[in-house]
Scaffold this active site. Structure first.
Site, mmCIF file in Angstrom:
data_model
loop_
_atom_site.group_PDB
_atom_site.id
_atom_site.type_symbol
_atom_site.label_atom_id
_atom_site.label_comp_id
_atom_site.label_asym_id
_atom_site.label_seq_id
_atom_site.Cartn_x
_atom_site.Cartn_y
_atom_site.Cartn_z
ATOM 1 N N TYR A 212 -2.991 -3.064 -8.615
ATOM 2 C CA TYR A 212 -1.723 -3.997 -8.748
ATOM 3 C C TYR A 212 -1.431 -4.377 -10.163
ATOM 4 O O TYR A 212 -0.416 -4.698 -10.830
ATOM 5 C CB TYR A 212 -2.659 -5.009 -8.044
ATOM 6 C CG TYR A 212 -2.017 -6.384 -7.452
ATOM 7 C CD1 TYR A 212 -0.603 -6.273 -6.646
ATOM 8 C CD2 TYR A 212 -2.022 -7.180 -8.383
ATOM 9 C CE1 TYR A 212 -0.767 -7.305 -6.264
ATOM 10 C CE2 TYR A 212 -1.590 -8.349 -7.979
ATOM 11 C CZ TYR A 212 -0.675 -8.543 -6.655
ATOM 12 O OH TYR A 212 -0.222 -9.502 -6.847
ATOM 13 N N LYS A 216 2.550 -4.262 -11.156
ATOM 14 C CA LYS A 216 2.854 -5.873 -12.043
ATOM 15 C C LYS A 216 3.304 -5.715 -13.077
ATOM 16 O O LYS A 216 4.492 -6.162 -14.050
ATOM 17 C CB LYS A 216 1.973 -6.722 -12.311
ATOM 18 C CG LYS A 216 1.452 -6.920 -10.037
ATOM 19 C CD LYS A 216 3.054 -7.320 -9.376
ATOM 20 C CE LYS A 216 2.871 -7.614 -8.296
ATOM 21 N NZ LYS A 216 4.356 -7.793 -6.690
HETATM 22 P P1 NDP Z 1 3.555 -10.746 2.799
HETATM 23 O O1 NDP Z 1 2.010 -10.192 2.531
HETATM 24 O O2 NDP Z 1 3.407 -11.951 3.338
HETATM 25 O O3 NDP Z 1 4.806 -10.402 2.681
HETATM 26 C C1 NDP Z 1 5.362 -8.702 2.071
HETATM 27 C C2 NDP Z 1 5.909 -8.440 2.592
HETATM 28 O O4 NDP Z 1 7.026 -6.669 1.834
HETATM 29 C C3 NDP Z 1 6.027 -7.888 3.893
HETATM 30 O O5 NDP Z 1 7.710 -8.758 4.111
HETATM 31 C C4 NDP Z 1 6.448 -7.381 4.034
HETATM 32 O O6 NDP Z 1 6.976 -6.454 5.182
HETATM 33 C C5 NDP Z 1 7.228 -6.336 3.771
HETATM 34 N N1 NDP Z 1 6.716 -5.051 2.858
HETATM 35 C C6 NDP Z 1 5.074 -4.487 1.758
HETATM 36 N N2 NDP Z 1 5.301 -3.234 2.165
HETATM 37 C C7 NDP Z 1 6.694 -2.747 2.107
HETATM 38 C C8 NDP Z 1 6.944 -1.858 2.013
HETATM 39 N N3 NDP Z 1 7.307 -0.608 1.778
HETATM 40 N N4 NDP Z 1 8.959 -1.668 2.470
HETATM 41 C C9 NDP Z 1 9.591 -3.151 2.583
HETATM 42 N N5 NDP Z 1 8.817 -3.870 2.900
HETATM 43 C C10 NDP Z 1 7.397 -3.795 2.380
HETATM 44 O O7 NDP Z 1 2.851 -11.283 0.871
HETATM 45 P P2 NDP Z 1 3.118 -12.421 -0.194
HETATM 46 O O8 NDP Z 1 4.330 -13.024 0.425
HETATM 47 O O9 NDP Z 1 2.006 -13.100 -0.510
HETATM 48 O O10 NDP Z 1 3.979 -11.521 -1.632
HETATM 49 C C11 NDP Z 1 5.202 -11.278 -1.323
HETATM 50 C C12 NDP Z 1 5.108 -11.311 -3.186
HETATM 51 O O11 NDP Z 1 4.640 -11.880 -4.210
HETATM 52 C C13 NDP Z 1 4.282 -9.709 -3.165
HETATM 53 O O12 NDP Z 1 5.111 -9.272 -4.331
HETATM 54 C C14 NDP Z 1 3.165 -9.799 -4.386
HETATM 55 O O13 NDP Z 1 2.488 -9.124 -5.075
HETATM 56 C C15 NDP Z 1 3.602 -10.963 -4.842
HETATM 57 N N6 NDP Z 1 2.353 -12.448 -5.231
HETATM 58 C C16 NDP Z 1 2.100 -13.239 -4.798
HETATM 59 C C17 NDP Z 1 1.057 -13.334 -4.395
HETATM 60 C C18 NDP Z 1 -0.587 -14.230 -3.455
HETATM 61 O O14 NDP Z 1 -1.014 -15.322 -3.624
HETATM 62 N N7 NDP Z 1 0.338 -14.486 -2.746
HETATM 63 C C19 NDP Z 1 0.318 -14.081 -6.157
HETATM 64 C C20 NDP Z 1 1.242 -13.411 -6.478
HETATM 65 C C21 NDP Z 1 1.881 -12.230 -6.623
HETATM 66 P P3 NDP Z 1 5.785 -6.573 6.665
HETATM 67 O O15 NDP Z 1 5.723 -7.479 7.396
HETATM 68 O O16 NDP Z 1 6.763 -5.316 8.003
HETATM 69 O O17 NDP Z 1 5.004 -5.087 6.306
#
Ligand code: NDP
Length: 305
Positions: A212, A216
């Protein structure tokens, strides 16, 4: 790219030119003194007129991973500001499809146009097809938010190849594929805003996050390179680095001990909400941020201090 459908006309947001401001309530002699001072300073040293975008009406945005968590908050904020929105999701089960349909319904209530489709960001051909579909359905693209991301945490000496690959390909390759696919549209119209959702762990790592953290940190490198290459065509590329944000991914997948530790490490003593990240992204895609590019903005309650 030789796509005739890509408009090569310069595009600018709906604008209102700011003229010389009247000082509200200032007596005549104060107003005159200010005008005299402005004359003395001279026109050359005055800032360019500030072009204030009236919301995002007329703009088209793509958000990856827009069906849940941070991506969902961004999709809805863009729509509330008047943008038409295309979003993708992975479609890894019935819940995933229900989430996407529910976001699409909310967009329809907000009376903006919407394009949504399953698209695996790890697959370059799917990304190209999605961007083509968004363009054909909605029109020229102005904003891209690379948000889709996953984690598969494990000590590096136990980490399987597939765990490394899934994370790096989703978080880094996916953002590259989307940036490359929209670049011709943004370059042709000499306008665009790209925001990458990185993480505090791209800056400072913790145990079990080698895949991860590498993805990032790579995304932050991609942000800076893209800013250098696209800046001359009036395209801003920035990243946000969220700390721990309360999404289901976090609350379902991370132990209460880790969340307590995250709260303690944050100067503000709390976890963030998707809305905290979304409002920073909304600033970065607005004209108020027109002179910011290649930046990485922490949204972490002071976690990195
Ligand atoms: P969620 O798991 O809530 O949402 C992830 C989204 O990405 C979903 O819509 C999922 O679709 C989609 N997704 C995952 N894999 C793929 C793929 N291969 N192709 C297309 N879509 C994909 O995650 P978060 O909202 O928590 O995270 C969003 C971003 O923020 C990420 O990049 C994460 O690394 C970053 N982030 C999050 C933090 C946190 O604490 N939550 C902290 C720091 C960064 P589906 O539901 O269909 O799988």
């Amino acid at each position: 790219m030789t796509d005739d459908s890509i408009a090569s006309e310069k595009w600018r947001p709906d604008t209102q030119e700011g003229g010389t401001a009247e000082l509200p309530g200032a007596p005549g002699d104060v107003q005159e003194a200010v005008e005299a001072l402005l004359d003395e300073v001279g026109v050359d040293t005055q800032p360019e007129p500030y072009l204030e975008a009236s919301g995002l009406r007329g703009q088209i945005a793509i958000v990856t991973g827009g069906s849940s968590g941070i991506g969902r908050a961004v999709v809805l904020d863009l729509a509330r500001a008047g943008a038409d929105v295309a979003f993708c999701f992975l479609d890894d089960g019935a819940q995933s499809r229900l989430d996407a349909q529910s976001v699409a319904r909310e967009l329809r209530h907000l009376e903006v146009r919407c394009f949504f489709q399953a698209c695996d960001v790890r697959e370059s051909s799917e990304v190209k097809a999605f961007v083509r579909g968004a363009h054909e359905t909605l029109g020229n693209i102005h904003i891209l938010v690379n948000n889709a991301g996953i984690g598969r945490d494990r000590a590096l000496w136990h980490m399987a190849d597939h765990e490394w690959e899934a994370v790096v390909r989703t978080n880094l390759d996916g953002a590259f594929f989307f940036t490359r696919a929209v670049a011709p549209y943004l370059r042709a119209q000499e306008y665009g805003k790209i925001v990458n959702v990185a993480s505090v762990h791209g800056v400072r790592s913790e145990f079990g996050l080698c895949n991860y953290a590498a993805s990032k940190a790579g995304l932050i490198g991609l942000t800076k390179s893209a800013a250098v290459e696209l800046g001359p065509r009036n395209i801003n590329v920035n990243a946000v680095a969220p700390g721990y944000i309360r999404t289901t991914r976090l609350t379902d997948g991370v132990s209460p001990e880790v969340l307590d530790h995250a709260r303690e490490e944050s100067v503000l003593g709390r976890l963030g909400d998707p809305q905290d990240v979304s409002s920073t992204i909304m600033f970065l895609v607005s004209e108020a941020a027109r002179h910011i590019t290649g930046a990485v903005i922490p949204v972490d309650g002071g976690y990195l201090l």
